[in-house]
Motif scaffolding. Sequence first.
Motif, PDB file in Angstrom:
ATOM      1  N   GLU A 150     -20.731 -12.640  -0.109  1.00 15.30           N
ATOM      2  CA  GLU A 150     -21.613 -12.483   1.049  1.00 15.30           C
ATOM      3  C   GLU A 150     -22.045 -13.843   1.602  1.00 15.30           C
ATOM      4  O   GLU A 150     -21.972 -14.858   0.920  1.00 15.30           O
ATOM      5  CB  GLU A 150     -22.850 -11.647   0.665  1.00 15.30           C
ATOM      6  N   LYS A 151     -22.499 -13.818   2.844  1.00 15.02           N
ATOM      7  CA  LYS A 151     -23.104 -15.000   3.439  1.00 15.02           C
ATOM      8  C   LYS A 151     -24.552 -15.108   3.005  1.00 15.02           C
ATOM      9  O   LYS A 151     -25.124 -14.058   2.692  1.00 15.02           O
ATOM     10  CB  LYS A 151     -23.019 -14.974   4.960  1.00 15.02           C
ATOM     11  N   HIS A 167     -24.745 -16.139  -5.956  1.00 14.36           N
ATOM     12  CA  HIS A 167     -23.395 -16.165  -5.365  1.00 14.36           C
ATOM     13  C   HIS A 167     -22.484 -17.127  -6.131  1.00 14.36           C
ATOM     14  O   HIS A 167     -21.341 -16.797  -6.439  1.00 14.36           O
ATOM     15  CB  HIS A 167     -23.458 -16.580  -3.888  1.00 14.36           C
ATOM     16  N   SER A 196     -19.622 -11.377   8.891  1.00 14.83           N
ATOM     17  CA  SER A 196     -19.289 -10.066   9.439  1.00 14.83           C
ATOM     18  C   SER A 196     -19.357  -9.994  10.958  1.00 14.83           C
ATOM     19  O   SER A 196     -18.747  -9.103  11.547  1.00 14.83           O
ATOM     20  CB  SER A 196     -20.200  -9.007   8.819  1.00 14.83           C
ATOM     21  N   GLY A 223     -27.381  -3.344  -3.229  1.00 12.23           N
ATOM     22  CA  GLY A 223     -28.548  -3.116  -2.380  1.00 12.23           C
ATOM     23  C   GLY A 223     -28.083  -2.739  -0.988  1.00 12.23           C
ATOM     24  O   GLY A 223     -27.041  -2.102  -0.797  1.00 12.23           O
ATOM     25  N   LEU A 224     -28.846  -3.178  -0.006  1.00 11.55           N
ATOM     26  CA  LEU A 224     -28.560  -2.823   1.393  1.00 11.55           C
ATOM     27  C   LEU A 224     -27.130  -3.207   1.814  1.00 11.55           C
ATOM     28  O   LEU A 224     -26.365  -2.391   2.320  1.00 11.55           O
ATOM     29  CB  LEU A 224     -29.575  -3.548   2.285  1.00 11.55           C
ATOM     30  N   ALA A 225     -26.769  -4.463   1.571  1.00 15.42           N
ATOM     31  CA  ALA A 225     -25.449  -4.919   2.006  1.00 15.42           C
ATOM     32  C   ALA A 225     -24.341  -4.407   1.076  1.00 15.42           C
ATOM     33  O   ALA A 225     -23.223  -4.143   1.523  1.00 15.42           O
ATOM     34  CB  ALA A 225     -25.421  -6.448   2.084  1.00 15.42           C
ATOM     35  N   TRP A 247     -37.104 -11.534  -2.442  1.00 13.41           N
ATOM     36  CA  TRP A 247     -36.322 -12.749  -2.699  1.00 13.41           C
ATOM     37  C   TRP A 247     -35.982 -13.545  -1.437  1.00 13.41           C
ATOM     38  O   TRP A 247     -35.814 -14.764  -1.491  1.00 13.41           O
ATOM     39  CB  TRP A 247     -35.058 -12.405  -3.494  1.00 13.41           C
ATOM     40  N   VAL A 289     -22.549  -9.416  -3.759  1.00 12.47           N
ATOM     41  CA  VAL A 289     -23.513  -8.972  -2.742  1.00 12.47           C
ATOM     42  C   VAL A 289     -24.938  -9.016  -3.306  1.00 12.47           C
ATOM     43  O   VAL A 289     -25.741  -8.110  -3.115  1.00 12.47           O
ATOM     44  CB  VAL A 289     -23.157  -7.559  -2.228  1.00 12.47           C
ATOM     45  N   THR A 290     -25.218 -10.087  -4.013  1.00  8.64           N
ATOM     46  CA  THR A 290     -26.504 -10.281  -4.684  1.00  8.64           C
ATOM     47  C   THR A 290     -27.386 -11.226  -3.865  1.00  8.64           C
ATOM     48  O   THR A 290     -26.905 -11.824  -2.889  1.00  8.64           O
ATOM     49  CB  THR A 290     -26.260 -10.958  -6.042  1.00  8.64           C
ATOM     50  N   PRO A 291     -28.650 -11.432  -4.280  1.00 11.22           N
ATOM     51  CA  PRO A 291     -29.415 -12.535  -3.694  1.00 11.22           C
ATOM     52  C   PRO A 291     -28.603 -13.838  -3.782  1.00 11.22           C
ATOM     53  O   PRO A 291     -27.821 -14.043  -4.727  1.00 11.22           O
ATOM     54  CB  PRO A 291     -30.680 -12.584  -4.562  1.00 11.22           C
ATOM     55  N   ASN A 292     -28.815 -14.717  -2.812  1.00 12.41           N
ATOM     56  CA  ASN A 292     -27.950 -15.894  -2.619  1.00 12.41           C
ATOM     57  C   ASN A 292     -27.802 -16.779  -3.864  1.00 12.41           C
ATOM     58  O   ASN A 292     -26.735 -17.343  -4.109  1.00 12.41           O
ATOM     59  CB  ASN A 292     -28.490 -16.735  -1.457  1.00 12.41           C
ATOM     60  N   ASP A 307     -25.261  -3.804 -11.152  1.00 10.56           N
ATOM     61  CA  ASP A 307     -26.574  -4.154 -10.586  1.00 10.56           C
ATOM     62  C   ASP A 307     -27.600  -3.953 -11.705  1.00 10.56           C
ATOM     63  O   ASP A 307     -27.540  -2.940 -12.409  1.00 10.56           O
ATOM     64  CB  ASP A 307     -26.891  -3.227  -9.399  1.00 10.56           C
ATOM     65  N   PRO A 308     -28.531  -4.908 -11.855  1.00 10.45           N
ATOM     66  CA  PRO A 308     -29.543  -4.732 -12.913  1.00 10.45           C
ATOM     67  C   PRO A 308     -30.536  -3.610 -12.594  1.00 10.45           C
ATOM     68  O   PRO A 308     -31.249  -3.163 -13.491  1.00 10.45           O
ATOM     69  CB  PRO A 308     -30.254  -6.091 -12.964  1.00 10.45           C
ATOM     70  N   HIS A 324     -24.876 -16.620  10.469  1.00 13.15           N
ATOM     71  CA  HIS A 324     -23.918 -15.768  11.184  1.00 13.15           C
ATOM     72  C   HIS A 324     -23.602 -16.330  12.576  1.00 13.15           C
ATOM     73  O   HIS A 324     -22.455 -16.403  12.987  1.00 13.15           O
ATOM     74  CB  HIS A 324     -24.515 -14.371  11.409  1.00 13.15           C
ATOM     75  N   ARG A 335     -30.894   2.170  -8.721  1.00 12.13           N
ATOM     76  CA  ARG A 335     -30.014   1.924  -7.587  1.00 12.13           C
ATOM     77  C   ARG A 335     -28.544   2.126  -7.973  1.00 12.13           C
ATOM     78  O   ARG A 335     -27.752   2.691  -7.220  1.00 12.13           O
ATOM     79  CB  ARG A 335     -30.239   0.481  -7.133  1.00 12.13           C
TER      80      ARG A 335
HETATM   81  N1  LIG Z   1     -23.033  -9.813   6.148  1.00  8.51           N
HETATM   82  C1  LIG Z   1     -24.153  -9.229   6.516  1.00  8.51           C
HETATM   83  O1  LIG Z   1     -24.289  -8.804   7.642  1.00  8.51           O
HETATM   84  C2  LIG Z   1     -25.281  -9.097   5.514  1.00  8.51           C
HETATM   85  C3  LIG Z   1     -26.334  -8.206   5.748  1.00  8.51           C
HETATM   86  C4  LIG Z   1     -27.352  -8.121   4.808  1.00  8.51           C
HETATM   87  C5  LIG Z   1     -27.330  -8.930   3.666  1.00  8.51           C
HETATM   88  N2  LIG Z   1     -26.300  -9.790   3.473  1.00  8.51           N
HETATM   89  C6  LIG Z   1     -26.238 -10.627   2.262  1.00  8.51           C
HETATM   90  O2  LIG Z   1     -25.973  -9.785   1.149  1.00  8.51           O
HETATM   91  C7  LIG Z   1     -26.638 -10.265  -0.011  1.00  8.51           C
HETATM   92  C8  LIG Z   1     -27.546  -9.167  -0.548  1.00  8.51           C
HETATM   93  O3  LIG Z   1     -28.509  -8.837   0.452  1.00  8.51           O
HETATM   94  P1  LIG Z   1     -29.190  -7.393   0.507  1.00  8.51           P
HETATM   95  O4  LIG Z   1     -29.859  -7.291   1.827  1.00  8.51           O
HETATM   96  O5  LIG Z   1     -28.226  -6.370   0.093  1.00  8.51           O
HETATM   97  O6  LIG Z   1     -30.312  -7.591  -0.606  1.00  8.51           O
HETATM   98  P2  LIG Z   1     -30.973  -6.454  -1.479  1.00  8.51           P
HETATM   99  O7  LIG Z   1     -32.185  -7.065  -2.069  1.00  8.51           O
HETATM  100  O8  LIG Z   1     -31.091  -5.179  -0.673  1.00  8.51           O
HETATM  101  O9  LIG Z   1     -29.896  -6.152  -2.625  1.00  8.51           O
HETATM  102  C9  LIG Z   1     -29.553  -7.097  -3.597  1.00  8.51           C
HETATM  103  C10 LIG Z   1     -29.091  -6.331  -4.833  1.00  8.51           C
HETATM  104  O10 LIG Z   1     -28.623  -7.278  -5.790  1.00  8.51           O
HETATM  105  C11 LIG Z   1     -29.112  -6.877  -7.073  1.00  8.51           C
HETATM  106  N3  LIG Z   1     -29.118  -8.053  -7.936  1.00  8.51           N
HETATM  107  C12 LIG Z   1     -30.072  -8.996  -8.088  1.00  8.51           C
HETATM  108  N4  LIG Z   1     -29.667  -9.943  -8.960  1.00  8.51           N
HETATM  109  C13 LIG Z   1     -28.424  -9.562  -9.383  1.00  8.51           C
HETATM  110  C14 LIG Z   1     -27.503 -10.110 -10.307  1.00  8.51           C
HETATM  111  N5  LIG Z   1     -27.741 -11.262 -10.941  1.00  8.51           N
HETATM  112  N6  LIG Z   1     -26.353  -9.450 -10.522  1.00  8.51           N
HETATM  113  C15 LIG Z   1     -26.073  -8.295  -9.892  1.00  8.51           C
HETATM  114  N7  LIG Z   1     -26.913  -7.736  -8.988  1.00  8.51           N
HETATM  115  C16 LIG Z   1     -28.083  -8.362  -8.745  1.00  8.51           C
HETATM  116  C17 LIG Z   1     -30.488  -6.300  -6.802  1.00  8.51           C
HETATM  117  O11 LIG Z   1     -30.930  -5.453  -7.858  1.00  8.51           O
HETATM  118  C18 LIG Z   1     -30.226  -5.533  -5.512  1.00  8.51           C
HETATM  119  O12 LIG Z   1     -29.817  -4.220  -5.753  1.00  8.51           O
HETATM  120  C19 LIG Z   1     -27.382 -11.527   0.429  1.00  8.51           C
HETATM  121  O13 LIG Z   1     -26.608 -12.650   0.133  1.00  8.51           O
HETATM  122  C20 LIG Z   1     -27.529 -11.370   1.929  1.00  8.51           C
HETATM  123  O14 LIG Z   1     -27.592 -12.605   2.608  1.00  8.51           O
HETATM  124  C21 LIG Z   1     -25.294  -9.867   4.361  1.00  8.51           C
END
Ligand SMILES: NC(=O)c1ccc[n+]([C@@H]2O[C@H](COP(=O)([O-])OP(=O)(O)OC[C@H]3O[C@@H](n4cnc5c(N)ncnc54)[C@H](O)[C@@H]3O)[C@@H](O)[C@H]2O)c1
Length: 351
Positions: A95-96, A78, A124, A12-14, A165, A72-75, A35-36, A183, A40
Amino acid sequence: MGSIRIGVIGVGLAGRHHLRDYRAHPDADVVAIADPDAARLQEIGGEFGVSRRYPSGERMLQEEELDVVSIVTPNKFHKPLTIAALEAGCHVLCEKPMATNADEARQMLAVSRRVGKRLMVNFSYRFTEQSMALKQQVDAGALGEVYFARTVWHRRRGLPGLGGWFGQKALSGGGPLIDLGVHRLDLALWLMGYPRPVWVLGSTYDPIGSGLARERGVEFDVEDLAVGLVRFENGATLEIEASWAANIREAELMETRLFGTQGGLVQRNVDETYKFEAEMYLERDGSQFDVKLHSYTQPVKSAMVHFVDSILNDTPHIATGEEGLVVMEILDALYESAAQGQPVRIASPHE
Ligand SMILES: NC(=O)c1ccc[n+]([C@@H]2O[C@H](COP(=O)([O-])OP(=O)(O)OC[C@H]3O[C@@H](n4cnc5c(N)ncnc54)[C@H](O)[C@@H]3O)[C@@H](O)[C@H]2O)c1
């Protein structure tokens, strides 16, 4: 050792940032992603030229020979995915927040130790030139003894994906405290040398977030603002504030201050953006000096490049699983204190 083979779980985003930052390392190769979300997976795979794509992290771990895995999934995921990757013989950059609670973080750390593989948490905000330069100064004693810190991340209206989430405790573990506060808490603790926390007092509120969620008919069961006080074994105190929705002027306000006997410092964002500045306020022989870090001192490596370098050079990495666990212990205690309406003690590891 040749090129480091990397898999990224969650794109996803991160996750996109992980792919981008690994690409900056000449000896790192992201060979697989999982990624499921099929659309994406295809989009990111195409953008970064990664052809080996999996609908689940577990499948990727079964079928690929990897050196490093980014989680890098929902918490909520992890812990299981970190443990699966460690058991598969990979070093893990998670990820955090490290997990949704300290108990999960403890289990992750135990597996990392048992299998002898690295566990790093992507704190980060350490990986900026301002944070790195300040850390050097604190470690060299520029502030004298640090006895107080105040660390803050507020947003005026910045609830990530309302209805998704982030706002569901079962998936995230909490609201802005575990999302943003984590952070700023790590940054302050790292600058202070990670003193041992002994007790906390926390309060959480959700008036704006729950109101918005009700209006839109979506789920939201976490706080939108948290505040807390942490007392350390060495006598120092830290104050933390974090919100996704607060009635303040700034859209985005990040600031970490340390107060020491011979100097203080601030690391904060500029113009409500994700750019930072650093200043120190020093007391020397009865005179007070203001010192501002000139922009662009030394280019700083990202967490991903640092992790790969540490593996290739067999040197310690920073932002360790041990530190991630201390953060989770503080967060757990802050949430518990908020729920109980009274201070909460953090047991020493020897109790
Ligand atoms: N370090 C940073 O600055 C920073 C910034 C943003 C997010 N994060 C962390 O990164 C993680 C993801 O956040 P995000 O913003 O990318 O969320 P997001 O919702 O944009 O992306 C999460 C991705 O994980 C996928 N996903 C869901 N369940 C999964 C599984 N069981 N197996 C594999 N993939 C799965 C989803 O389909 C999605 O594409 C979180 O833990 C968030 O706290 C960290």
